[in-house]
Design a protein around this motif. Structure first.
Motif, PDB file in Angstrom:
ATOM      1  N   LYS A 198      14.624  28.207 -38.229  1.00  0.00           N
ATOM      2  CA  LYS A 198      15.372  27.050 -37.711  1.00  0.00           C
ATOM      3  C   LYS A 198      14.533  26.256 -36.701  1.00  0.00           C
ATOM      4  O   LYS A 198      15.059  25.639 -35.795  1.00  0.00           O
ATOM      5  CB  LYS A 198      16.690  27.483 -37.076  1.00  0.00           C
ATOM      6  N   ALA A 199      13.212  26.284 -36.855  1.00  0.00           N
ATOM      7  CA  ALA A 199      12.318  25.639 -35.885  1.00  0.00           C
ATOM      8  C   ALA A 199      12.302  24.119 -36.008  1.00  0.00           C
ATOM      9  O   ALA A 199      11.847  23.447 -35.103  1.00  0.00           O
ATOM     10  CB  ALA A 199      10.899  26.164 -36.045  1.00  0.00           C
ATOM     11  N   GLY A 200      12.773  23.589 -37.110  1.00  0.00           N
ATOM     12  CA  GLY A 200      12.804  22.147 -37.247  1.00  0.00           C
ATOM     13  C   GLY A 200      11.477  21.514 -37.625  1.00  0.00           C
ATOM     14  O   GLY A 200      11.183  20.411 -37.200  1.00  0.00           O
ATOM     15  N   CYS A 201      10.671  22.183 -38.444  1.00  0.00           N
ATOM     16  CA  CYS A 201       9.423  21.593 -38.931  1.00  0.00           C
ATOM     17  C   CYS A 201       9.764  20.360 -39.764  1.00  0.00           C
ATOM     18  O   CYS A 201      10.505  20.467 -40.727  1.00  0.00           O
ATOM     19  CB  CYS A 201       8.660  22.567 -39.811  1.00  0.00           C
ATOM     20  N   HIS A 202       9.221  19.214 -39.397  1.00  0.00           N
ATOM     21  CA  HIS A 202       9.556  17.991 -40.112  1.00  0.00           C
ATOM     22  C   HIS A 202       8.436  17.452 -40.988  1.00  0.00           C
ATOM     23  O   HIS A 202       8.693  16.727 -41.931  1.00  0.00           O
ATOM     24  CB  HIS A 202       9.966  16.893 -39.126  1.00  0.00           C
ATOM     25  N   GLN A 203       7.216  17.751 -40.667  1.00  0.00           N
ATOM     26  CA  GLN A 203       6.115  17.243 -41.460  1.00  0.00           C
ATOM     27  C   GLN A 203       4.842  18.011 -41.128  1.00  0.00           C
ATOM     28  O   GLN A 203       4.816  18.839 -40.216  1.00  0.00           O
ATOM     29  CB  GLN A 203       5.905  15.742 -41.239  1.00  0.00           C
ATOM     30  N   VAL A 204       3.799  17.716 -41.881  1.00  0.00           N
ATOM     31  CA  VAL A 204       2.477  18.287 -41.645  1.00  0.00           C
ATOM     32  C   VAL A 204       1.505  17.118 -41.513  1.00  0.00           C
ATOM     33  O   VAL A 204       1.449  16.255 -42.382  1.00  0.00           O
ATOM     34  CB  VAL A 204       2.042  19.200 -42.814  1.00  0.00           C
ATOM     35  N   VAL A 205       0.776  17.081 -40.416  1.00  0.00           N
ATOM     36  CA  VAL A 205      -0.228  16.048 -40.193  1.00  0.00           C
ATOM     37  C   VAL A 205      -1.593  16.710 -40.288  1.00  0.00           C
ATOM     38  O   VAL A 205      -1.844  17.717 -39.611  1.00  0.00           O
ATOM     39  CB  VAL A 205      -0.052  15.384 -38.807  1.00  0.00           C
ATOM     40  N   LEU A 206      -2.448  16.175 -41.132  1.00  0.00           N
ATOM     41  CA  LEU A 206      -3.790  16.710 -41.284  1.00  0.00           C
ATOM     42  C   LEU A 206      -4.727  15.948 -40.351  1.00  0.00           C
ATOM     43  O   LEU A 206      -4.801  14.720 -40.397  1.00  0.00           O
ATOM     44  CB  LEU A 206      -4.260  16.550 -42.722  1.00  0.00           C
ATOM     45  N   TYR A 207      -5.421  16.690 -39.491  1.00  0.00           N
ATOM     46  CA  TYR A 207      -6.363  16.079 -38.559  1.00  0.00           C
ATOM     47  C   TYR A 207      -7.600  16.961 -38.490  1.00  0.00           C
ATOM     48  O   TYR A 207      -7.524  18.106 -38.040  1.00  0.00           O
ATOM     49  CB  TYR A 207      -5.733  15.921 -37.172  1.00  0.00           C
ATOM     50  N   LYS A 208      -8.708  16.420 -38.986  1.00  0.00           N
ATOM     51  CA  LYS A 208      -9.948  17.183 -39.083  1.00  0.00           C
ATOM     52  C   LYS A 208      -9.673  18.504 -39.795  1.00  0.00           C
ATOM     53  O   LYS A 208      -9.200  18.507 -40.917  1.00  0.00           O
ATOM     54  CB  LYS A 208     -10.584  17.362 -37.710  1.00  0.00           C
ATOM     55  N   ASN A 209      -9.921  19.650 -39.153  1.00  0.00           N
ATOM     56  CA  ASN A 209      -9.654  20.950 -39.767  1.00  0.00           C
ATOM     57  C   ASN A 209      -8.338  21.560 -39.297  1.00  0.00           C
ATOM     58  O   ASN A 209      -8.161  22.771 -39.398  1.00  0.00           O
ATOM     59  CB  ASN A 209     -10.809  21.921 -39.494  1.00  0.00           C
ATOM     60  N   TYR A 210      -7.442  20.734 -38.786  1.00  0.00           N
ATOM     61  CA  TYR A 210      -6.196  21.229 -38.214  1.00  0.00           C
ATOM     62  C   TYR A 210      -4.985  20.770 -39.018  1.00  0.00           C
ATOM     63  O   TYR A 210      -4.975  19.677 -39.575  1.00  0.00           O
ATOM     64  CB  TYR A 210      -6.027  20.740 -36.780  1.00  0.00           C
ATOM     65  N   LEU A 211      -3.967  21.608 -39.003  1.00  0.00           N
ATOM     66  CA  LEU A 211      -2.645  21.227 -39.479  1.00  0.00           C
ATOM     67  C   LEU A 211      -1.783  21.075 -38.226  1.00  0.00           C
ATOM     68  O   LEU A 211      -1.615  22.032 -37.465  1.00  0.00           O
ATOM     69  CB  LEU A 211      -2.009  22.321 -40.345  1.00  0.00           C
ATOM     70  N   ILE A 212      -1.256  19.903 -38.003  1.00  0.00           N
ATOM     71  CA  ILE A 212      -0.367  19.666 -36.870  1.00  0.00           C
ATOM     72  C   ILE A 212       1.040  19.610 -37.415  1.00  0.00           C
ATOM     73  O   ILE A 212       1.332  18.856 -38.341  1.00  0.00           O
ATOM     74  CB  ILE A 212      -0.752  18.363 -36.149  1.00  0.00           C
ATOM     75  N   VAL A 213       1.916  20.425 -36.848  1.00  0.00           N
ATOM     76  CA  VAL A 213       3.290  20.539 -37.341  1.00  0.00           C
ATOM     77  C   VAL A 213       4.250  20.125 -36.241  1.00  0.00           C
ATOM     78  O   VAL A 213       4.526  20.921 -35.335  1.00  0.00           O
ATOM     79  CB  VAL A 213       3.592  21.972 -37.826  1.00  0.00           C
ATOM     80  N   PRO A 214       4.738  18.880 -36.279  1.00  0.00           N
ATOM     81  CA  PRO A 214       5.711  18.460 -35.270  1.00  0.00           C
ATOM     82  C   PRO A 214       7.053  19.148 -35.487  1.00  0.00           C
ATOM     83  O   PRO A 214       7.411  19.454 -36.577  1.00  0.00           O
ATOM     84  CB  PRO A 214       5.838  16.955 -35.471  1.00  0.00           C
TER      85      PRO A 214
END
Length: 141
Positions: A125-141
């Motif tokens: 129930k963390a509320g992951c809304h999207q995945v943003v790719l930045y360089k070698n990172y996955l950013i999960v807001p």
């Protein structure tokens, strides 16, 4: 003129994926028509001549690959309890975020088939809304 695709939540008046035409110069959308009736196709991304869609069947959810030309499902993986709320491809990889399950799934497309690479548990129930790719990172807001 460009062709676009949009998914919908299941309601009494909408179901599945719709196709439309988009005129770049005017910004006008026209020729909206049903493309494929499929449950829970609220997110759509395009990879070459394939649509990557979210879907649900038999109380399980995940993603499917749909051939645009033949409107057939090439492959699907249903490993989640609720439907992902986001899907994005980059190269041969697909990333989904699942708001309710609190997971990010990473798939690879190999010969028009889906292969699960990794499931990243954020928090139930963390509320992951999207995945943003930045360089070698996955950013999960």
């Amino acid at each position: 003129m460009l062709t676009g695709y949009i998914g919908t939540y299941n309601t009494a008046s909408t179901k599945g994926i719709y196709q439309f035409s988009y005129e770049e110069n005017s910004g006008k959308i026209s020729d909206i028509q049903s493309f494929l009736s499929i449950d829970d196709a609220k997110c759509v991304d395009r990879y070459e001549n394939i649509l990557i869609i979210t879907t649900s069947k038999n109380n399980k959810s995940g993603i499917a690959l749909v051939d645009i030309t033949t409107k057939t499902i090439l492959d699907e993986i249903l490993l989640e309890n609720s439907s992902p709320c986001f899907v994005k491809h980059h190269d041969d990889f697909i990333y989904t975020a699942n708001y309710h399950d609190g997971v990010v799934m990473v798939y690879q497309i190999v010969n028009n088939k889906l292969k699960l690479i990794k499931q990243i548990s954020i928090q139930n129930k963390a509320g992951c809304h999207q995945v943003v790719l930045y360089k070698n990172y996955l950013i999960v807001p």
